[in-house]
Design a protein around this motif. Structure first.
Motif, PDB file in Angstrom:
ATOM      1  N   GLY A 157      40.301  50.295  45.361  1.00 20.72           N
ATOM      2  CA  GLY A 157      39.082  50.907  46.065  1.00 20.72           C
ATOM      3  C   GLY A 157      38.087  51.166  44.980  1.00 20.72           C
ATOM      4  N   LYS A 158      37.300  52.197  44.863  1.00 22.54           N
ATOM      5  CA  LYS A 158      36.226  52.336  43.998  1.00 22.54           C
ATOM      6  C   LYS A 158      36.780  52.394  42.564  1.00 22.54           C
ATOM      7  CE  LYS A 158      36.420  57.530  44.298  1.00 22.54           C
ATOM      8  NZ  LYS A 158      35.829  58.699  44.699  1.00 22.54           N
ATOM      9  N   ASP A 159      38.027  52.281  42.365  1.00 23.75           N
ATOM     10  CA  ASP A 159      38.538  52.555  40.881  1.00 23.75           C
ATOM     11  C   ASP A 159      38.777  51.034  40.503  1.00 23.75           C
ATOM     12  OD1 ASP A 159      38.480  55.134  40.842  1.00 23.75           O
ATOM     13  OD2 ASP A 159      40.559  55.318  41.685  1.00 23.75           O
ATOM     14  N   ALA A 160      38.309  49.978  41.301  1.00 23.27           N
ATOM     15  CA  ALA A 160      38.554  48.637  41.027  1.00 23.27           C
ATOM     16  C   ALA A 160      37.406  48.367  39.972  1.00 23.27           C
ATOM     17  CB  ALA A 160      38.693  47.850  42.036  1.00 23.27           C
ATOM     18  N   LYS A 161      37.300  48.223  38.733  1.00 23.78           N
ATOM     19  CA  LYS A 161      36.319  47.927  37.652  1.00 23.78           C
ATOM     20  C   LYS A 161      36.818  46.671  37.085  1.00 23.78           C
ATOM     21  CE  LYS A 161      34.639  52.166  38.177  1.00 23.78           C
ATOM     22  NZ  LYS A 161      33.714  52.394  38.975  1.00 23.78           N
ATOM     23  N   VAL A 162      35.316  46.001  36.712  1.00 26.64           N
ATOM     24  CA  VAL A 162      35.369  44.662  36.063  1.00 26.64           C
ATOM     25  C   VAL A 162      35.967  44.946  34.645  1.00 26.64           C
ATOM     26  CG1 VAL A 162      33.770  43.096  35.056  1.00 26.64           C
ATOM     27  CG2 VAL A 162      33.300  43.861  37.408  1.00 26.64           C
ATOM     28  N   THR A 163      35.969  45.957  33.956  1.00 26.08           N
ATOM     29  CA  THR A 163      36.477  46.269  32.605  1.00 26.08           C
ATOM     30  C   THR A 163      37.886  46.168  32.673  1.00 26.08           C
ATOM     31  OG1 THR A 163      36.068  48.708  33.120  1.00 26.08           O
ATOM     32  CG2 THR A 163      34.368  47.656  31.912  1.00 26.08           C
ATOM     33  N   ASP A 164      38.664  46.700  33.933  1.00 27.11           N
ATOM     34  CA  ASP A 164      40.048  46.555  34.119  1.00 27.11           C
ATOM     35  C   ASP A 164      40.253  44.840  34.008  1.00 27.11           C
ATOM     36  OD1 ASP A 164      40.421  49.286  34.064  1.00 27.11           O
ATOM     37  OD2 ASP A 164      39.928  49.354  36.205  1.00 27.11           O
ATOM     38  N   LEU A 165      39.707  44.129  34.671  1.00 30.74           N
ATOM     39  CA  LEU A 165      39.711  42.714  34.775  1.00 30.74           C
ATOM     40  C   LEU A 165      39.845  42.179  33.407  1.00 30.74           C
ATOM     41  CD1 LEU A 165      37.862  41.594  37.819  1.00 30.74           C
ATOM     42  CD2 LEU A 165      40.221  41.757  37.679  1.00 30.74           C
ATOM     43  N   ILE A 166      38.797  42.428  32.733  1.00 31.09           N
ATOM     44  CA  ILE A 166      38.678  42.012  31.383  1.00 31.09           C
ATOM     45  C   ILE A 166      39.830  42.217  30.672  1.00 31.09           C
ATOM     46  CG2 ILE A 166      37.316  42.096  29.281  1.00 31.09           C
ATOM     47  CD1 ILE A 166      34.757  42.234  31.080  1.00 31.09           C
ATOM     48  N   LYS A 167      40.327  43.691  30.624  1.00 26.97           N
ATOM     49  CA  LYS A 167      41.543  44.205  29.874  1.00 26.97           C
ATOM     50  C   LYS A 167      42.792  43.397  30.109  1.00 26.97           C
ATOM     51  CE  LYS A 167      39.849  48.906  29.371  1.00 26.97           C
ATOM     52  NZ  LYS A 167      40.034  50.209  29.819  1.00 26.97           N
ATOM     53  N   ALA A 168      43.082  43.244  31.512  1.00 23.56           N
ATOM     54  CA  ALA A 168      43.982  42.474  31.710  1.00 23.56           C
ATOM     55  C   ALA A 168      44.154  41.015  31.480  1.00 23.56           C
ATOM     56  CB  ALA A 168      44.089  42.415  33.481  1.00 23.56           C
ATOM     57  N   LEU A 169      42.859  40.322  31.476  1.00 23.50           N
ATOM     58  CA  LEU A 169      42.837  39.033  31.026  1.00 23.50           C
ATOM     59  C   LEU A 169      43.147  38.827  29.464  1.00 23.50           C
ATOM     60  CD1 LEU A 169      39.499  37.871  32.602  1.00 23.50           C
ATOM     61  CD2 LEU A 169      41.536  36.825  33.082  1.00 23.50           C
ATOM     62  N   LYS A 171      29.531  45.875  42.661  1.00 24.53           N
ATOM     63  CA  LYS A 171      29.861  44.852  43.694  1.00 24.53           C
ATOM     64  C   LYS A 171      29.570  43.278  42.806  1.00 24.53           C
ATOM     65  CE  LYS A 171      29.270  47.364  47.696  1.00 24.53           C
ATOM     66  NZ  LYS A 171      28.516  47.191  49.141  1.00 24.53           N
ATOM     67  N   ARG A 172      28.331  43.315  42.552  1.00 23.99           N
ATOM     68  CA  ARG A 172      27.772  42.186  41.728  1.00 23.99           C
ATOM     69  C   ARG A 172      28.595  41.716  40.679  1.00 23.99           C
ATOM     70  NH1 ARG A 172      22.826  44.533  42.844  1.00 23.99           N
ATOM     71  NH2 ARG A 172      22.511  44.888  40.584  1.00 23.99           N
ATOM     72  N   CYS A 173      28.880  42.702  39.821  1.00 22.20           N
ATOM     73  CA  CYS A 173      29.581  42.145  38.795  1.00 22.20           C
ATOM     74  C   CYS A 173      31.028  41.897  38.976  1.00 22.20           C
ATOM     75  CB  CYS A 173      30.046  43.550  37.734  1.00 22.20           C
ATOM     76  SG  CYS A 173      28.186  44.015  36.874  1.00 22.20           S
ATOM     77  N   GLN A 174      31.783  42.412  39.893  1.00 23.99           N
ATOM     78  CA  GLN A 174      32.927  41.931  40.583  1.00 23.99           C
ATOM     79  C   GLN A 174      32.896  40.703  40.953  1.00 23.99           C
ATOM     80  OE1 GLN A 174      35.434  44.496  43.085  1.00 23.99           O
ATOM     81  NE2 GLN A 174      35.380  45.969  41.803  1.00 23.99           N
ATOM     82  N   GLU A 183      29.002  35.735  31.487  1.00 25.11           N
ATOM     83  CA  GLU A 183      28.307  35.740  32.793  1.00 25.11           C
ATOM     84  C   GLU A 183      27.656  37.260  33.147  1.00 25.11           C
ATOM     85  OE1 GLU A 183      27.876  33.265  35.036  1.00 25.11           O
ATOM     86  OE2 GLU A 183      28.286  31.929  33.320  1.00 25.11           O
ATOM     87  N   LEU A 184      28.709  38.131  32.889  1.00 19.45           N
ATOM     88  CA  LEU A 184      28.108  39.560  33.111  1.00 19.45           C
ATOM     89  C   LEU A 184      26.866  39.887  32.254  1.00 19.45           C
ATOM     90  CD1 LEU A 184      31.564  41.654  33.484  1.00 19.45           C
ATOM     91  CD2 LEU A 184      29.898  40.585  35.287  1.00 19.45           C
ATOM     92  N   LEU A 185      26.927  39.489  30.992  1.00 19.09           N
ATOM     93  CA  LEU A 185      25.700  39.773  30.270  1.00 19.09           C
ATOM     94  C   LEU A 185      24.334  39.006  30.753  1.00 19.09           C
ATOM     95  CD1 LEU A 185      24.507  40.969  27.639  1.00 19.09           C
ATOM     96  CD2 LEU A 185      25.092  38.736  26.318  1.00 19.09           C
ATOM     97  N   GLY A 186      24.717  37.752  31.223  1.00 17.03           N
ATOM     98  CA  GLY A 186      23.619  37.132  31.897  1.00 17.03           C
ATOM     99  C   GLY A 186      23.018  37.598  33.042  1.00 17.03           C
TER     100      GLY A 186
END
Length: 195
Positions: A159-171, A100-103, A186-189
């Protein structure tokens, strides 16, 4: 019994004929004239909106707009109370706290850095044209809010399959590498506690 349907039934019961007429008028860009003419109660109107997925247990923004449009602050308050008390299970309830925080961080960065090409990004995330058009129509003239709402739509649909990694891949697939890099930074921070 579904608590959301019970809430809609209660709303329907409290509407005057004038308020129902106003609601029908406010829905004319979403519901055909023919269907609207056959609506005789709030329940019938809410049924159509549910069938068209304009409102749902996890999608109450349009319902709130309608209630505000007819100046029924009491019903808006009931809806907000229902949401706050957990009557509506949003998809992010299925995510762990870290995700949640990462998203939240990723979405903030995306909204601050992706401009007029946001639709291309949302297509990569598998949102349909109908979903995108609905977002644009609901938030005409506000580019940032369109992106925010489209990302929320993506979260709800995955739902629970919404992952930040998918956002990065799409970008990256959209050649928005600078934004992807900012999200990762930002996520590393966040993960190292420097954010």
């Amino acid at each position: 019994m579904d608590p959301f349907l019970s809430l809609l039934h209660a709303f329907s019961s409290s509407l005057s004929d004038t308020e129902l007429s106003s609601l029908k008028f406010l829905c004319r860009d979403r519901i055909s004239k023919r269907k609207l003419e056959s609506v005789r109660s709030g329940r019938e109107l809410f049924t159509i909106l549910l069938e068209q997925q304009d409102i749902a247990r996890d999608k109450v923004d349009f319902l709130e707009e309608l209630l505000k449009g007819i100046k029924r602050k009491d019903l808006v308050a009931q809806l907000n109370q229902f949401v706050e008390e957990g009557g509506i299970n949003t998809s992010d309830d299925q995510l762990d706290e870290h995700e949640k925080r990462c998203q939240k961080v990723a979405i903030e960065v995306i909204c601050n850095n992706v401009g007029k090409h946001w639709r291309r990004l949302m297509r990569k995330l598998d949102l349909s044209e109908v979903q995108l058009d609905r977002v644009v129509e609901a938030h005409r003239g506000d580019l940032r809010e369109q992106l925010v709402q489209a990302l929320r739509e993506w979260q709800r649909s995955k739902g629970k399959d919404a992952k930040v990694t998918d956002l990065i891949k799409a970008l990256r697939a959209c050649e928005m590498n600078l934004v992807a890099d900012k999200v990762e930074q930002e996520l590393l921070g966040l993960n190292t506690g420097t954010r």
